[in-house]
Design a protein around this motif. Structure first.
Motif, short mmCIF file in Angstrom:
data_model
loop_
_atom_site.label_atom_id
_atom_site.label_comp_id
_atom_site.label_asym_id
_atom_site.label_seq_id
_atom_site.Cartn_x
_atom_site.Cartn_y
_atom_site.Cartn_z
N TYR A 318 -6.04 4.19 -0.79
CA TYR A 318 -5.39 3.02 -1.39
C TYR A 318 -3.89 3.21 -1.43
O TYR A 318 -3.40 4.19 -2.00
CB TYR A 318 -5.94 2.81 -2.80
CG TYR A 318 -5.45 1.57 -3.51
CD1 TYR A 318 -5.44 0.34 -2.88
CD2 TYR A 318 -5.03 1.64 -4.83
CE1 TYR A 318 -5.01 -0.80 -3.53
CE2 TYR A 318 -4.60 0.51 -5.50
CZ TYR A 318 -4.59 -0.70 -4.85
OH TYR A 318 -4.15 -1.83 -5.51
N ARG A 319 -3.18 2.29 -0.82
CA ARG A 319 -1.72 2.31 -0.85
C ARG A 319 -1.21 0.90 -1.09
O ARG A 319 -1.74 -0.07 -0.54
CB ARG A 319 -1.14 2.84 0.49
CG ARG A 319 -1.50 4.29 0.79
CD ARG A 319 -0.81 5.25 -0.15
NE ARG A 319 -1.07 6.64 0.20
CZ ARG A 319 -2.11 7.34 -0.24
NH1 ARG A 319 -3.01 6.77 -1.01
NH2 ARG A 319 -2.25 8.61 0.11
N LEU A 320 -0.16 0.78 -1.88
CA LEU A 320 0.48 -0.51 -2.08
C LEU A 320 1.19 -0.92 -0.79
O LEU A 320 1.85 -0.11 -0.15
CB LEU A 320 1.50 -0.44 -3.22
CG LEU A 320 0.94 -0.30 -4.63
CD1 LEU A 320 2.10 -0.16 -5.62
CD2 LEU A 320 0.08 -1.48 -5.01
N GLU A 321 1.06 -2.19 -0.44
CA GLU A 321 1.71 -2.70 0.75
C GLU A 321 2.77 -3.76 0.42
O GLU A 321 3.21 -4.50 1.30
CB GLU A 321 0.67 -3.27 1.71
CG GLU A 321 -0.32 -2.23 2.21
CD GLU A 321 -1.33 -2.81 3.19
OE1 GLU A 321 -1.08 -2.71 4.41
OE2 GLU A 321 -2.33 -3.38 2.73
N TYR A 323 5.87 -3.43 -0.21
CA TYR A 323 7.13 -3.21 0.49
C TYR A 323 6.94 -2.99 1.98
O TYR A 323 7.88 -2.64 2.69
CB TYR A 323 7.86 -2.03 -0.14
CG TYR A 323 8.09 -2.23 -1.62
CD1 TYR A 323 8.98 -3.21 -2.08
CD2 TYR A 323 7.40 -1.49 -2.58
CE1 TYR A 323 9.18 -3.42 -3.44
CE2 TYR A 323 7.60 -1.69 -3.94
CZ TYR A 323 8.49 -2.66 -4.36
OH TYR A 323 8.68 -2.88 -5.70
N THR A 324 5.73 -3.21 2.47
CA THR A 324 5.44 -3.11 3.90
C THR A 324 5.71 -4.47 4.54
O THR A 324 5.29 -5.50 3.99
CB THR A 324 3.97 -2.72 4.12
OG1 THR A 324 3.71 -1.47 3.48
CG2 THR A 324 3.65 -2.60 5.61
N ARG A 328 2.78 -5.78 9.26
CA ARG A 328 2.20 -4.43 9.30
C ARG A 328 1.20 -4.19 8.17
O ARG A 328 0.59 -3.13 8.12
CB ARG A 328 3.32 -3.40 9.23
CG ARG A 328 4.25 -3.40 10.44
CD ARG A 328 5.35 -2.38 10.30
NE ARG A 328 4.83 -1.04 10.09
CZ ARG A 328 5.57 0.00 9.70
NH1 ARG A 328 6.88 -0.17 9.50
NH2 ARG A 328 5.03 1.18 9.53
N ARG A 329 1.00 -5.17 7.31
CA ARG A 329 0.04 -4.98 6.21
C ARG A 329 -1.38 -5.01 6.75
O ARG A 329 -1.72 -5.81 7.61
CB ARG A 329 0.22 -6.07 5.15
CG ARG A 329 1.54 -5.95 4.39
CD ARG A 329 1.68 -7.07 3.37
NE ARG A 329 3.07 -7.10 2.89
CZ ARG A 329 3.77 -8.20 2.68
NH1 ARG A 329 3.21 -9.40 2.87
NH2 ARG A 329 5.01 -8.13 2.26
N VAL A 330 -2.19 -4.13 6.17
CA VAL A 330 -3.59 -4.06 6.57
C VAL A 330 -4.46 -4.90 5.64
O VAL A 330 -5.32 -5.67 6.08
CB VAL A 330 -4.08 -2.59 6.57
CG1 VAL A 330 -5.56 -2.52 6.89
CG2 VAL A 330 -3.27 -1.76 7.55
N HIS A 331 -4.22 -4.76 4.33
CA HIS A 331 -5.10 -5.41 3.34
C HIS A 331 -4.43 -6.55 2.59
O HIS A 331 -5.12 -7.32 1.93
CB HIS A 331 -5.61 -4.37 2.34
CG HIS A 331 -6.37 -3.25 2.98
ND1 HIS A 331 -7.58 -3.44 3.61
CD2 HIS A 331 -6.08 -1.92 3.11
CE1 HIS A 331 -8.01 -2.28 4.09
NE2 HIS A 331 -7.13 -1.36 3.81
N TYR A 333 -0.70 -8.27 0.39
CA TYR A 333 0.50 -8.03 -0.42
C TYR A 333 0.17 -7.45 -1.80
O TYR A 333 0.65 -6.39 -2.17
CB TYR A 333 1.26 -9.35 -0.57
CG TYR A 333 2.50 -9.25 -1.44
CD1 TYR A 333 3.68 -8.70 -0.92
CD2 TYR A 333 2.50 -9.70 -2.75
CE1 TYR A 333 4.83 -8.60 -1.70
CE2 TYR A 333 3.64 -9.62 -3.53
CZ TYR A 333 4.80 -9.07 -3.02
OH TYR A 333 5.92 -8.96 -3.80
N ASP A 349 -6.76 -9.45 -1.88
CA ASP A 349 -5.34 -9.81 -1.89
C ASP A 349 -5.22 -11.14 -2.63
O ASP A 349 -5.56 -12.20 -2.08
CB ASP A 349 -4.83 -9.92 -0.45
CG ASP A 349 -3.35 -10.29 -0.39
OD1 ASP A 349 -2.65 -10.08 -1.41
OD2 ASP A 349 -2.91 -10.77 0.66
#
Length: 403
Positions: A318-321, A323-324, A328-331, A333, A349
């Protein structure tokens, strides 16, 4: 002392129980201050974050454990005397019980050293008299936001021509230094999320004021460390040294010493968990034979904020996206894990579209893929999304991509 063995499923169940996710829930919107206090007692610290795409993050852990409730109860617990919660840098910016605040004295004392941000240290080094003036203004006129403090200072201490004077950033830097150093406090946030700074006497409950002004030596520091690790261990149920240190962002060496003390006192029990680091079980932790929990969890929920822990116990990367870059986001915002049974089975999401009155679930990602999701889990997620929509005052739920 013999080392106890826990399986990964047992450790998961301990963690879920310790975080209060198995506690009985009140009927929708019938939660009382006592219910909120129960959650505070369970988790010990509630992280704050400014992102408001769904709702402010500190409201979500209470929803995850209580279901729909009146958020004004939480606002009152933070903003009105007798306060049950105060803000400070605990995990990150967080709400904590007033009694926990003086335990973080090591961080307050570090404000003038290398622990605080550069701007705060710079304003202290270059203009200590100005820092004192800002503190005096808060104590005289507070509670104040930084903008209100600037306006008050412009009246009480007009800028002098020919002098470099002051500006908003200097006021903010001084306020943040004073807040970090424990010289002023906060009585909540405005609707636009500005911190409202106040004198310590506004938030200090009886019996703690003296402890804030009195900074004892190493023995007292060690006692504070033990208490912080005790809170972390009770809230985790089971955890490694890294887990226990991360809860209040404590130095590892000090955490290790506190763990040794608590093991010696019988409050922590060494355990081994397959594939995990050496860990400790809180002596009072429940070890349920089986659990069934259902909860959408804030990205800043204390069950999931230590990423290595949830990878080890739930096999959930699990990673916050936030700031991605979007492409490039997978899952998505603002992604909330979904807890079902004793597993993290999906990610949602979410966005509260207040103008349209819709809770938008842009994307649901099931662990193992949509075909792996059981009918019970899908039904439970639907119920939880509908419950969240009602809580947020939204009329419907719309689900986009499912994978």
């Amino acid at each position: 002392m013999a080392t106890r063995r826990l399986s990964i499923p047992q450790a998961r169940r301990v963690a879920i129980a310790a975080q209060g996710l198995l506690d009985a829930r009140p009927a929708p919107f019938e939660a009382t201050t006592r219910h909120l206090q129960r959650v505070v007692d369970r988790v010990g610290v509630v992280q704050i974050d400014s992102v408001n795409v769904l709702t402010r993050s500190h409201y979500l852990p209470f929803f995850s454990r209580l279901g729909p409730y009146d958020t004004a109860l939480l606002d009152r617990a933070r903003d009105r005397a007798p306060r049950r919660l105060v803000e400070y840098w605990a995990h990150e910016a967080s709400l904590i019980p007033p009694g926990t605040w003086p335990l973080l004295d090591f961080r307050m004392r570090g404000a003038a050293a290398d622990q605080a941000w550069g701007g705060m240290r710079r304003i202290l080094a270059e203009r200590p008299d100005w820092v004192d003036a800002v503190q005096a203004e808060v104590e005289r006129r507070g509670p104040l936001t930084s903008r209100e403090c600037e306006r008050a200072l412009s009246h009480d201490r007009p800028r002098e021509s020919g002098h470099w004077g002051w500006n908003w950033s200097e006021v903010k830097q001084a306020l943040e230094y004073l807040f970090w150093a424990g010289r002023i406090s906060s009585v909540g946030r405005t609707a636009s999320f500005e911190r409202r700074y106040a004198a310590l006497e506004v938030t200090a409950p009886p019996g703690l004021r003296e402890s804030w002004s009195n900074r004892p030596g190493a023995a007292a520091d060690a006692a504070r460390d033990v208490e912080l690790v005790r809170i972390a261990a009770r809230s985790h149920g089971v955890g490694t040294e890294r887990c226990l240190a991360d809860y209040f962002r404590m130095p590892r060496a000090r955490t290790r010493t506190a763990v040794e003390t608590l093991v010696g006192q019988g409050e922590l029990v060494p355990v081994t968990v397959p594939g995990w680091q050496p860990a400790w079980l809180h002596a009072a932790a429940r070890v349920p034979r089986a659990v069934h929990a259902e909860a959408l969890l804030s990205p800043f929920d204390s069950l999931v904020w230590q990423r290595e822990r949830i990878l080890a116990l739930w096999d959930f990367h699990y990673r916050l996206e936030i700031y991605t870059p979007a492409h490039r986001r997978v899952h998505g915002y603002y992604v909330l894990p979904f807890l079902f049974g004793d597993r993290l089975v999906a990610r949602c999401d979410l966005k509260a579209d207040r103008a349209a009155g819709v809770l938008r679930c842009h994307q649901v990602t099931w662990e193992g893929g949509a075909r792996a999701a059981s009918a019970d889990a899908r039904d439970a997620l639907g119920r939880n999304l509908e419950s969240m929509a009602r809580w947020l005052g939204l009329g419907s739920v719309e689900v986009g991509r499912v994978g």
